[in-house]
Design a protein around this motif. Structure first.
Motif, PDB file in Angstrom:
ATOM      1  N   GLU A 128       1.023  12.999 -13.068  1.00 19.78           N
ATOM      2  CA  GLU A 128       0.238  13.182 -11.837  1.00 19.78           C
ATOM      3  C   GLU A 128       0.860  14.312 -11.024  1.00 19.78           C
ATOM      4  OE1 GLU A 128       0.282   9.205  -9.977  1.00 19.78           O
ATOM      5  OE2 GLU A 128      -1.787   9.625  -9.413  1.00 19.78           O
TER       6      GLU A 128
ATOM      7  N   THR B 174       0.825  -1.218   0.000  1.00 15.83           N
ATOM      8  CA  THR B 174       0.000   0.000   0.000  1.00 15.83           C
ATOM      9  C   THR B 174       0.859   1.269   0.000  1.00 15.83           C
ATOM     10  OG1 THR B 174      -0.144  -0.157   2.414  1.00 15.83           O
ATOM     11  CG2 THR B 174      -1.982  -1.048   1.150  1.00 15.83           C
TER      12      THR B 174
ATOM     13  N   ARG C 188      -9.127  -1.722   2.443  1.00 17.49           N
ATOM     14  CA  ARG C 188      -9.743  -2.062   1.156  1.00 17.49           C
ATOM     15  C   ARG C 188      -9.217  -3.405   0.634  1.00 17.49           C
ATOM     16  NH1 ARG C 188      -9.828   2.692  -3.391  1.00 17.49           N
ATOM     17  NH2 ARG C 188      -7.840   1.818  -4.040  1.00 17.49           N
TER      18      ARG C 188
ATOM     19  N   PRO D 163       6.722   3.290   3.837  1.00 13.45           N
ATOM     20  CA  PRO D 163       7.580   3.645   4.980  1.00 13.45           C
ATOM     21  C   PRO D 163       7.287   5.030   5.568  1.00 13.45           C
ATOM     22  CG  PRO D 163       8.831   3.708   2.924  1.00 13.45           C
ATOM     23  CD  PRO D 163       7.488   3.144   2.591  1.00 13.45           C
TER      24      PRO D 163
ATOM     25  N   PHE E 268     -14.377   0.184  -7.235  1.00 16.99           N
ATOM     26  CA  PHE E 268     -13.361   1.219  -7.455  1.00 16.99           C
ATOM     27  C   PHE E 268     -12.230   0.620  -8.277  1.00 16.99           C
ATOM     28  CE2 PHE E 268      -9.654   3.685  -6.699  1.00 16.99           C
ATOM     29  CZ  PHE E 268     -10.049   4.958  -6.342  1.00 16.99           C
TER      30      PHE E 268
ATOM     31  N   CYS F 248      -5.091   9.462  -5.938  1.00 15.55           N
ATOM     32  CA  CYS F 248      -5.105   8.924  -7.298  1.00 15.55           C
ATOM     33  C   CYS F 248      -6.317   9.452  -8.051  1.00 15.55           C
ATOM     34  CB  CYS F 248      -5.138   7.412  -7.256  1.00 15.55           C
ATOM     35  SG  CYS F 248      -6.467   6.798  -6.203  1.00 15.55           S
TER      36      CYS F 248
ATOM     37  N   LYS G 119       2.641  -4.994   3.404  1.00 18.00           N
ATOM     38  CA  LYS G 119       3.757  -4.053   3.489  1.00 18.00           C
ATOM     39  C   LYS G 119       3.244  -2.638   3.234  1.00 18.00           C
ATOM     40  CE  LYS G 119       6.426  -2.052   0.796  1.00 18.00           C
ATOM     41  NZ  LYS G 119       6.546  -0.765   1.523  1.00 18.00           N
TER      42      LYS G 119
ATOM     43  N   PHE H 279      -1.796  -4.624  -5.159  1.00 17.45           N
ATOM     44  CA  PHE H 279      -0.892  -3.471  -5.042  1.00 17.45           C
ATOM     45  C   PHE H 279      -1.649  -2.180  -5.287  1.00 17.45           C
ATOM     46  CE2 PHE H 279       1.798  -0.394  -7.414  1.00 17.45           C
ATOM     47  CZ  PHE H 279       2.744  -0.120  -6.439  1.00 17.45           C
ATOM     48  N   THR H 280      -1.402  -1.182  -4.463  1.00 17.03           N
ATOM     49  CA  THR H 280      -1.847   0.180  -4.754  1.00 17.03           C
ATOM     50  C   THR H 280      -0.628   1.078  -4.718  1.00 17.03           C
ATOM     51  OG1 THR H 280      -4.036  -0.166  -3.818  1.00 17.03           O
ATOM     52  CG2 THR H 280      -3.311   2.109  -4.028  1.00 17.03           C
ATOM     53  N   GLY H 281      -0.407   1.805  -5.800  1.00 15.68           N
ATOM     54  CA  GLY H 281       0.756   2.699  -5.868  1.00 15.68           C
ATOM     55  C   GLY H 281       0.919   3.225  -7.274  1.00 15.68           C
ATOM     56  N   SER H 282       2.146   3.580  -7.613  1.00 16.70           N
ATOM     57  CA  SER H 282       2.378   4.228  -8.902  1.00 16.70           C
ATOM     58  C   SER H 282       2.349   3.208 -10.044  1.00 16.70           C
ATOM     59  CB  SER H 282       3.739   4.924  -8.873  1.00 16.70           C
ATOM     60  OG  SER H 282       4.751   3.967  -8.668  1.00 16.70           O
TER      61      SER H 282
ATOM     62  N   TRP I 295       1.265   5.675   0.818  1.00 18.76           N
ATOM     63  CA  TRP I 295       1.197   6.495   2.028  1.00 18.76           C
ATOM     64  C   TRP I 295       0.000   7.436   2.031  1.00 18.76           C
ATOM     65  CZ3 TRP I 295       1.019  11.233  -0.014  1.00 18.76           C
ATOM     66  CH2 TRP I 295       1.631  11.416  -1.258  1.00 18.76           C
TER      67      TRP I 295
ATOM     68  N   GLU J  83      -4.045  -1.175  -8.395  1.00 18.43           N
ATOM     69  CA  GLU J  83      -4.687   0.142  -8.306  1.00 18.43           C
ATOM     70  C   GLU J  83      -3.580   1.167  -8.486  1.00 18.43           C
ATOM     71  OE1 GLU J  83      -7.791   0.757  -8.171  1.00 18.43           O
ATOM     72  OE2 GLU J  83      -8.649  -1.178  -7.609  1.00 18.43           O
ATOM     73  N   LEU J  84      -3.485   1.732  -9.673  1.00 12.69           N
ATOM     74  CA  LEU J  84      -2.294   2.513 -10.022  1.00 12.69           C
ATOM     75  C   LEU J  84      -2.617   4.009 -10.151  1.00 12.69           C
ATOM     76  CD1 LEU J  84      -0.862  -0.104 -12.560  1.00 12.69           C
ATOM     77  CD2 LEU J  84      -0.514   0.036 -10.086  1.00 12.69           C
TER      78      LEU J  84
END
Ligand code: NAP
Length: 499
Positions: free
Chosen positions: A401, A168, A179, A197, A467, A304, A194, A246-249, A170, A270-271
């Motif tokens: 972004e 996930t 989620r 950080p 979503f 996002c 994970k 995964f959620t991130g870039s 931040w 989820e990018l």
């Protein structure tokens, strides 16, 4: 999702110390809190002051493998737990989160920066995923059918996909976790989580709550680390985990998809996003400006789903920009714990410097600053709410972004031009559309290339709704009735049906 709002009362320094000290900071593996190998730790900062809040365990690849082993051990018995019992755990966790909303919100504001009013909104939103999936746990369906030729029968049922790796970002430290954890628990999957950080503390607090709610040992394993790739890649390549959520870039998501290909893991991605916000001449401008504030300023623009490009029809462009600049210029920027604050700092210096670069690039190419246009007063990573007009289509912020409180306004003349501009991006998470014409609303919604459309609203996120994005914004859906499917496999039993 979170509702932007104004803080009403500031917590004391004692409250701040109390909520940070109450959180366990070790790794959580097999139901036990334990330090990282070698006792390594890393510092978690308050982005409003740049000062250290605390230190948390910094996992090594060996710690990661221990977490995977614990999840593998827990998987079989957890999958056999009655769905109602799994649902009850989530329901109790929902209630505990709501009972502790003030402390969870303060912790989130301290590590992430958003104003307390928004953090409270996120705790509610995050907890709702647990309530929703508590209800979904007992609705996992199956089927029995007669084969077309009548000679056999089909039995179809759903099973948990198995051990799941969850990663996930931040920006929504609790909600991006619940989620994934909500549907994984509902489906019967053990996990290695994970978090990012910058914001591990909210997840530590959540792991403690889930334990209190009765989650069996080893079902949720929490690994915090500054070596994300080094720790997670061996887990992905190991093959015992069967799912990565995964959620991130988008850049990191693509790398992880490659790693998942080796053992053909199920993936949910989820990018990133680059949401267009379309305002037509026939829009209700009051609604459009309210929607713009929500779509742009929730989470200081670090979402996002944040509106990244305001495409406004010529007839209302000047009025819309003027009103938006007035609202943006009146927002109170400051530390998220302070009374009256509506906009907190960005998460770190890198995030703030990216916004500085993007605005400078747009201005160099001819954009005009209506309001803002520069960083806020330090020592934290503040940036002033900004509206840019006359933004040329070759400015970098039309394709990247922004992840900050900057609203670029671009003028269009007709519907076709608006759609071409809106869809000219590799992303496809969400689009916003403001018009009072029902025909236009349906026509344009159908042609927007995104997984979600906000029609006359600046807010689409809801735990009960699906979503997710298309194109390079990702794969799969979180929430809604499809959210649990991401953690289920379909098993088909062919039944011979003789004589
Ligand atoms: P990020 O850099 O991709 O990081 C996301 C998570 O992935 C962090 O926990 C990160 O840890 C970890 N990570 C990075 N490299 C990794 C690797 N090689 N292997 C395993 N894990 C790795 O994204 P971010 O800057 O934190 O978050 C912002 C992005 O998330 C934006 O693009 C935003 O649009 C997207 N987002 C999407 C959604 C959605 O639902 N579509 C929701 C929220 C955010 P480290 O930080 O230690 O590298």
């Amino acid at each position: 999702m979170t509702n932007a709002g104004t803080n009403t009362a500031a917590p004391s320094p004692n409250d701040e110390a109390r909520v940070v000290d109450a959180v366990p900071t070790d790794l959580f593996i097999g139901g036990t809190w334990r330090p990282a190998a070698g006792g390594r730790t890393f510092v978690v900062d308050d982005p409003a002051t740049g000062k250290a809040l605390t230190e948390v365990a910094d996992a090594s690849p060996e710690d990661g493998m221990a977490a995977l082993a614990a999840a593998v051990e827990a998987q079989r018995s957890f999958a056999a737990m009655p769905p109602r019992d799994r649902g009850e755990i989530l329901r109790r966790a929902f209630e505990l989160m709501m009972q502790r909303i003030d402390d969870l919100a303060l912790l989130m504001t301290l590590e992430m920066g958003k104003p307390l009013a928004e953090s409270r909104g996120e705790v509610t939103y995050a907890a709702e995923f647990f309530r929703w999936f508590a209800e979904e746990a007992v609705r996992i369906d199956g089927g029995y059918a007669v084969a077309p030729n009548g000679a056999s029968r089909f039995l179809v049922h759903k099973q948990p996909v198995g051990v799941s790796l969850l990663i996930t970002p931040w920006n929504f430290p609790l909600a991006m976790g619940t989620r994934k954890i909500g549907p994984a628990v509902a489906a019967g999957c053990a996990m290695v989580m994970k978090p990012a950080p910058q914001t591990p503390l909210s997840m530590h607090a959540l792991a403690a709550i889930l334990t209190e709610a009765g989650l069996p040992d080893g079902v949720l394993n929490l690994v915090t680390t500054t070596d994300a790739g080094g720790v997670m890649e061996p887990l992905i390549r190991d093959g015992r985990a069967r799912k990565l959520s995964f959620t991130g870039s988008t850049a990191v998501g693509k790398k992880l998809l490659e790693q998942c290909a080796e053992k053909v893991l199920r993936t949910s991605m989820e990018l990133g996003g680059n949401a267009p916000f379309l305002v037509f001449d026939d829009a209700d401008l009051d609604k459009a400006v309210d929607g713009a504030m929500l779509a742009k300023m929730r989470n200081m623009g670090e979402a996002c789903t944040a509106a990244n490009r305001f495409l406004v029809q010529r007839g209302v462009a000047e009025e819309f920009s003027r009103r938006l600049a007035e609202r943006m210029g009146s927002l109170v920027v400051g530390r998220g714990t302070e009374e009256g604050v509506q906009v907190g700092p960005l998460v770190d210096a890198r995030g703030r410097d990216k916004v500085v670069d993007l605005v400078r690039d747009a201005v160099d190419r001819g954009a005009r600053v209506q309001v803002g246009g520069e960083p806020g007063d330090g020592p934290g990573y503040f940036y002033r709410p900004t509206v840019l007009s006359d933004v040329p289509m070759n400015a970098r912020l039309t394709s990247e972004e922004i992840f900050g409180p900057v609203a670029p306004v671009i003028v269009f003349d007709d519907e076709e031009q608006a759609l071409t501009a809106a869809n000219s991006t590799d992303y496809g998470l969400v689009s916003y559309l403001f018009t009072e014409n029902i025909n236009r609303a349906l026509r344009v919604s159908e042609r927007l290339e995104s997984g979600m459309v906000g029609l006359n609203t600046g807010l689409v996120s809801n735990p009960a709704a699906p979503f997710g994005g298309i194109k390079e914004s990702g794969l799969g859906r979180e929430g809604g009735t499809v959210g649990i499917e991401e953690f289920l496999e379909t098993k088909y039993v062919a039944i011979g049906f003789g004589g």
